[in-house]
Motif scaffolding. Structure first.
Motif, PDB file in Angstrom:
ATOM      1  N   MET A 164       0.835  -1.175   0.000  1.00 49.88           N
ATOM      2  CA  MET A 164       0.000   0.000   0.000  1.00 49.88           C
ATOM      3  C   MET A 164       0.887   1.248   0.000  1.00 49.88           C
ATOM      4  O   MET A 164       1.890   1.310   0.688  1.00 49.88           O
ATOM      5  N   TYR A 165       0.480   2.245  -0.759  1.00 46.49           N
ATOM      6  CA  TYR A 165       1.256   3.467  -0.885  1.00 46.49           C
ATOM      7  C   TYR A 165       0.615   4.596  -0.109  1.00 46.49           C
ATOM      8  O   TYR A 165      -0.592   4.659   0.051  1.00 46.49           O
ATOM      9  N   ASP A 166       1.460   5.509   0.383  1.00 46.85           N
ATOM     10  CA  ASP A 166       0.965   6.698   1.054  1.00 46.85           C
ATOM     11  C   ASP A 166       0.410   7.676   0.031  1.00 46.85           C
ATOM     12  O   ASP A 166       0.948   7.813  -1.065  1.00 46.85           O
ATOM     13  N   GLU A 167      -0.653   8.371   0.408  1.00 45.59           N
ATOM     14  CA  GLU A 167      -1.164   9.479  -0.393  1.00 45.59           C
ATOM     15  C   GLU A 167      -0.537  10.745   0.177  1.00 45.59           C
ATOM     16  O   GLU A 167      -0.643  11.017   1.371  1.00 45.59           O
ATOM     17  N   VAL A 168       0.126  11.521  -0.661  1.00 44.93           N
ATOM     18  CA  VAL A 168       0.827  12.715  -0.204  1.00 44.93           C
ATOM     19  C   VAL A 168       0.284  13.934  -0.933  1.00 44.93           C
ATOM     20  O   VAL A 168       0.201  13.943  -2.159  1.00 44.93           O
ATOM     21  N   ARG A 169      -0.094  14.941  -0.168  1.00 43.81           N
ATOM     22  CA  ARG A 169      -0.486  16.236  -0.720  1.00 43.81           C
ATOM     23  C   ARG A 169       0.511  17.263  -0.208  1.00 43.81           C
ATOM     24  O   ARG A 169       0.886  17.236   0.959  1.00 43.81           O
ATOM     25  N   SER A 170       0.910  18.176  -1.081  1.00 44.47           N
ATOM     26  CA  SER A 170       1.935  19.154  -0.721  1.00 44.47           C
ATOM     27  C   SER A 170       1.525  20.545  -1.162  1.00 44.47           C
ATOM     28  O   SER A 170       0.815  20.711  -2.145  1.00 44.47           O
ATOM     29  N   ASP A 171       2.010  21.538  -0.429  1.00 40.43           N
ATOM     30  CA  ASP A 171       1.845  22.911  -0.903  1.00 40.43           C
ATOM     31  C   ASP A 171       2.979  23.198  -1.896  1.00 40.43           C
ATOM     32  O   ASP A 171       3.904  22.406  -2.032  1.00 40.43           O
ATOM     33  N   GLN A 228      17.842  31.962   0.791  1.00 41.17           N
ATOM     34  CA  GLN A 228      18.185  31.176  -0.411  1.00 41.17           C
ATOM     35  C   GLN A 228      18.937  29.877  -0.101  1.00 41.17           C
ATOM     36  O   GLN A 228      19.569  29.315  -0.982  1.00 41.17           O
ATOM     37  N   LYS A 229      18.812  29.359   1.130  1.00 45.89           N
ATOM     38  CA  LYS A 229      19.549  28.139   1.496  1.00 45.89           C
ATOM     39  C   LYS A 229      18.739  26.867   1.310  1.00 45.89           C
ATOM     40  O   LYS A 229      19.314  25.801   1.090  1.00 45.89           O
ATOM     41  N   TYR A 230      17.412  26.959   1.430  1.00 41.87           N
ATOM     42  CA  TYR A 230      16.582  25.761   1.374  1.00 41.87           C
ATOM     43  C   TYR A 230      15.351  25.955   0.510  1.00 41.87           C
ATOM     44  O   TYR A 230      14.723  27.015   0.540  1.00 41.87           O
ATOM     45  N   GLU A 231      15.006  24.908  -0.222  1.00 41.85           N
ATOM     46  CA  GLU A 231      13.674  24.781  -0.796  1.00 41.85           C
ATOM     47  C   GLU A 231      12.875  24.002   0.240  1.00 41.85           C
ATOM     48  O   GLU A 231      13.420  23.102   0.896  1.00 41.85           O
ATOM     49  N   TYR A 232      11.595  24.323   0.371  1.00 41.36           N
ATOM     50  CA  TYR A 232      10.794  23.622   1.367  1.00 41.36           C
ATOM     51  C   TYR A 232       9.343  23.525   0.921  1.00 41.36           C
ATOM     52  O   TYR A 232       8.877  24.259   0.063  1.00 41.36           O
ATOM     53  N   ARG A 233       8.661  22.570   1.539  1.00 39.76           N
ATOM     54  CA  ARG A 233       7.223  22.417   1.353  1.00 39.76           C
ATOM     55  C   ARG A 233       6.699  21.632   2.549  1.00 39.76           C
ATOM     56  O   ARG A 233       7.459  20.964   3.251  1.00 39.76           O
ATOM     57  N   ILE A 234       5.405  21.736   2.785  1.00 42.30           N
ATOM     58  CA  ILE A 234       4.760  20.915   3.807  1.00 42.30           C
ATOM     59  C   ILE A 234       4.048  19.780   3.098  1.00 42.30           C
ATOM     60  O   ILE A 234       3.330  19.994   2.110  1.00 42.30           O
ATOM     61  N   ASP A 235       4.264  18.563   3.571  1.00 42.33           N
ATOM     62  CA  ASP A 235       3.606  17.376   3.030  1.00 42.33           C
ATOM     63  C   ASP A 235       2.567  16.881   4.019  1.00 42.33           C
ATOM     64  O   ASP A 235       2.851  16.743   5.211  1.00 42.33           O
ATOM     65  N   LEU A 236       1.378  16.616   3.533  1.00 40.91           N
ATOM     66  CA  LEU A 236       0.330  15.959   4.303  1.00 40.91           C
ATOM     67  C   LEU A 236       0.270  14.527   3.799  1.00 40.91           C
ATOM     68  O   LEU A 236       0.007  14.294   2.622  1.00 40.91           O
ATOM     69  N   ILE A 237       0.522  13.581   4.677  1.00 42.70           N
ATOM     70  CA  ILE A 237       0.601  12.187   4.287  1.00 42.70           C
ATOM     71  C   ILE A 237      -0.628  11.467   4.819  1.00 42.70           C
ATOM     72  O   ILE A 237      -0.927  11.512   6.005  1.00 42.70           O
ATOM     73  N   ASN A 238      -1.342  10.835   3.916  1.00 46.50           N
ATOM     74  CA  ASN A 238      -2.582  10.122   4.228  1.00 46.50           C
ATOM     75  C   ASN A 238      -3.576  10.997   4.990  1.00 46.50           C
ATOM     76  O   ASN A 238      -4.096  10.602   6.039  1.00 46.50           O
TER      77      ASN A 238
END
Length: 116
Positions: free
Chosen positions: A1-8, A16-26
């Motif tokens: 089974m795979y996780d469902e991931v939604r991201s902004d 300028q040091k990091y790329e980032y996003r928040i992931d909502l998993i399942n």
């Protein structure tokens, strides 16, 4: 089974040091969780840091502004390798289903402290 991931949308920290996003998993499942995904621009190293931002019994919504929305904003602090993640700020006014919280993220250690 795979996780469902939604991201902004992926954003870049103001230093300028990091790329980032928040992931909502399942989201909306018992095994749901949230994480901050970071990518170090200079090394390409990626890291997932668990966070807890979900409003109880509330849904999430996504932006209606194309890529001009976010579940959270990550800002550098005066301390090296420490960033402040705010899930409620002037950018989104809490529109996207997140509790108003502020976290102190230690990128090197991969730890989170809830400030408010």
């Amino acid at each position: 089974m795979y996780d469902e991931v939604r991201s902004d949308p992926v954003r870049l920290t103001s230093d300028q040091k990091y790329e980032y996003r928040i992931d909502l998993i399942n989201p909306f499942q018992r095994n749901s969780r949230e994480q901050l995904h970071l990518k170090n621009i200079s090394t390409g190293e990626e890291k997932n840091i668990p966070i807890s931002i979900k409003k109880e019994n509330k849904g999430y919504s996504t932006g209606d502004d194309g890529d001009n929305w976010a579940w959270g904003i990550l800002k550098p602090t005066k301390v090296p390798n420490q960033y402040e993640l705010s899930t409620l700020d002037e950018h989104n006014n809490g529109r996207y289903g997140m509790d108003p919280r502020v976290f102190l993220i230690d990128v090197e250690a991969g730890t989170v402290q809830i400030l408010k």
